[in-house]
Motif scaffolding. Structure first.
Motif, PDB file in Angstrom:
ATOM      1  N   ASN A   1       0.830  -1.204   0.000  1.00 38.94           N
ATOM      2  CA  ASN A   1       0.000   0.000   0.000  1.00 38.94           C
ATOM      3  C   ASN A   1       0.865   1.255   0.000  1.00 38.94           C
ATOM      4  O   ASN A   1       0.544   2.244  -0.675  1.00 38.94           O
ATOM      5  CB  ASN A   1      -0.930  -0.005   1.209  1.00 38.94           C
ATOM      6  CG  ASN A   1      -2.010   1.052   1.112  1.00 38.94           C
ATOM      7  OD1 ASN A   1      -2.806   1.063   0.189  1.00 38.94           O
ATOM      8  ND2 ASN A   1      -2.029   1.964   2.075  1.00 38.94           N
ATOM      9  N   ALA A   2       1.958   1.220   0.767  1.00 39.21           N
ATOM     10  CA  ALA A   2       2.884   2.361   0.770  1.00 39.21           C
ATOM     11  C   ALA A   2       3.457   2.572  -0.631  1.00 39.21           C
ATOM     12  O   ALA A   2       3.610   3.725  -1.094  1.00 39.21           O
ATOM     13  CB  ALA A   2       4.003   2.133   1.777  1.00 39.21           C
ATOM     14  N   GLY A   3       3.771   1.477  -1.302  1.00 43.99           N
ATOM     15  CA  GLY A   3       4.277   1.582  -2.672  1.00 43.99           C
ATOM     16  C   GLY A   3       3.244   2.172  -3.612  1.00 43.99           C
ATOM     17  O   GLY A   3       3.581   2.972  -4.499  1.00 43.99           O
ATOM     18  N   VAL A   4       1.986   1.792  -3.423  1.00 44.42           N
ATOM     19  CA  VAL A   4       0.902   2.373  -4.225  1.00 44.42           C
ATOM     20  C   VAL A   4       0.868   3.884  -4.042  1.00 44.42           C
ATOM     21  O   VAL A   4       0.706   4.642  -5.015  1.00 44.42           O
ATOM     22  CB  VAL A   4      -0.450   1.744  -3.834  1.00 44.42           C
ATOM     23  CG1 VAL A   4      -1.612   2.539  -4.432  1.00 44.42           C
ATOM     24  CG2 VAL A   4      -0.521   0.299  -4.305  1.00 44.42           C
ATOM     25  N   GLU A   5       1.035   4.333  -2.803  1.00 47.53           N
ATOM     26  CA  GLU A   5       1.008   5.781  -2.550  1.00 47.53           C
ATOM     27  C   GLU A   5       2.211   6.475  -3.187  1.00 47.53           C
ATOM     28  O   GLU A   5       2.091   7.586  -3.714  1.00 47.53           O
ATOM     29  CB  GLU A   5       0.987   6.053  -1.039  1.00 47.53           C
ATOM     30  CG  GLU A   5      -0.175   5.425  -0.296  1.00 47.53           C
ATOM     31  CD  GLU A   5      -1.499   5.623  -0.992  1.00 47.53           C
ATOM     32  OE1 GLU A   5      -1.757   6.720  -1.516  1.00 47.53           O
ATOM     33  OE2 GLU A   5      -2.291   4.658  -1.036  1.00 47.53           O
ATOM     34  N   VAL A   6       3.369   5.835  -3.142  1.00 44.78           N
ATOM     35  CA  VAL A   6       4.555   6.409  -3.794  1.00 44.78           C
ATOM     36  C   VAL A   6       4.321   6.539  -5.298  1.00 44.78           C
ATOM     37  O   VAL A   6       4.591   7.586  -5.902  1.00 44.78           O
ATOM     38  CB  VAL A   6       5.800   5.537  -3.518  1.00 44.78           C
ATOM     39  CG1 VAL A   6       6.975   5.995  -4.388  1.00 44.78           C
ATOM     40  CG2 VAL A   6       6.181   5.595  -2.052  1.00 44.78           C
ATOM     41  N   GLY A   7       3.799   5.474  -5.892  1.00 48.89           N
ATOM     42  CA  GLY A   7       3.504   5.510  -7.327  1.00 48.89           C
ATOM     43  C   GLY A   7       2.467   6.555  -7.660  1.00 48.89           C
ATOM     44  O   GLY A   7       2.554   7.239  -8.694  1.00 48.89           O
TER      45      GLY A   7
END
Length: 233
Positions: free
Chosen positions: A176-182
């Protein structure tokens, strides 16, 4: 030609495009190398899941198109932050619940709804609801609700990876953190493009046509997934 007539023609063209869309395979096919790598992980792996989440968002054109529609007419930074936060809250909730509860949602169906969310937002940007039904739905609630559907799409994608139970919650949070970064990376590029385009006279002149194209794209995405559902589910 009146705006109402243009709107009706845009709707008809979008529906026709979706109707004649050729048959396609798979809904968001997964990279087998990524899948094999994730299956080999047993325990908490922050960076791999952060990368996968960011990659999915940056390459997830359906998510990006929806966010383009959301921020298309937002001129104040606080409004952009508000609507993106609503979207983030929505998709974070269903991403976590979807994986932890093992919700078995058909990927084709959920991706078709995501495509329709793009068409919905573009239609709203065109003033379609006011012209056709005399009523504009609450945009904040719509963004939140569609965020929930987008989160289910993310959960479906993550479940395809057969994630180990060991470290599951931490790995979901990393994804989920990666989704936010993307999302931040993609939106930053979109906002920079809009900041420039809005200084040009062509923005107001072509806004309706651009949203017509965006709506057509949403219907095409939905049609793509529905054909896949009929043929491969």
């Amino acid at each position: 030609m009146s705006t109402r007539h243009r709107l009706i023609l845009a709707l008809a063209g979008a529906a026709l495009a979706a109707a004649v869309l050729p048959a396609v395979a798979g809904a968001h096919p997964m990279d087998e190398r990524n899948a094999a790598f994730v299956r080999s992980i047993d325990g908490f792996a922050f960076w791999p899941f952060l990368y996968l989440g960011a990659k999915h968002m940056v390459t997830g054109y359906d998510h990006i198109l929806f966010l383009v529609g959301v921020i298309f007419f937002l001129y104040r930074l606080r409004d952009v932050v508000l609507y993106v936060t609503l979207f983030t809250v929505g998709h974070s909730i269903t991403l976590l619940l979807g994986v932890l509860a093992g919700l078995n949602v058909n990927a084709y169906v959920i991706d078709a709804i995501i495509g329709l969310s793009v068409a919905y937002k573009a239609f709203e940007n065109m003033g379609g609801f006011e012209r056709l039904v005399g009523y504009r739905p609450n945009t904040r609630w719509a963004v939140l609700v569609f965020g929930l559907f987008h989160g289910l799409g993310l959960a479906t994608k993550l479940q395809e990876f057969t994630v180990s139970e060991n470290g599951l919650v931490a790995n979901i949070l990393s994804f989920n953190a990666g989704v936010e970064v993307g999302q931040i990376l993609a939106l930053s590029a979109v906002l920079l493009a809009f900041l420039y385009w809005r200084t040009r006279p062509s923005f107001e002149r072509h806004a309706f046509v651009t949203n017509s194209a965006l709506m057509t794209g949403g219907f095409l995405l939905a049609g793509y997934q529905l054909v896949g559902y009929v043929l491969f589910s």
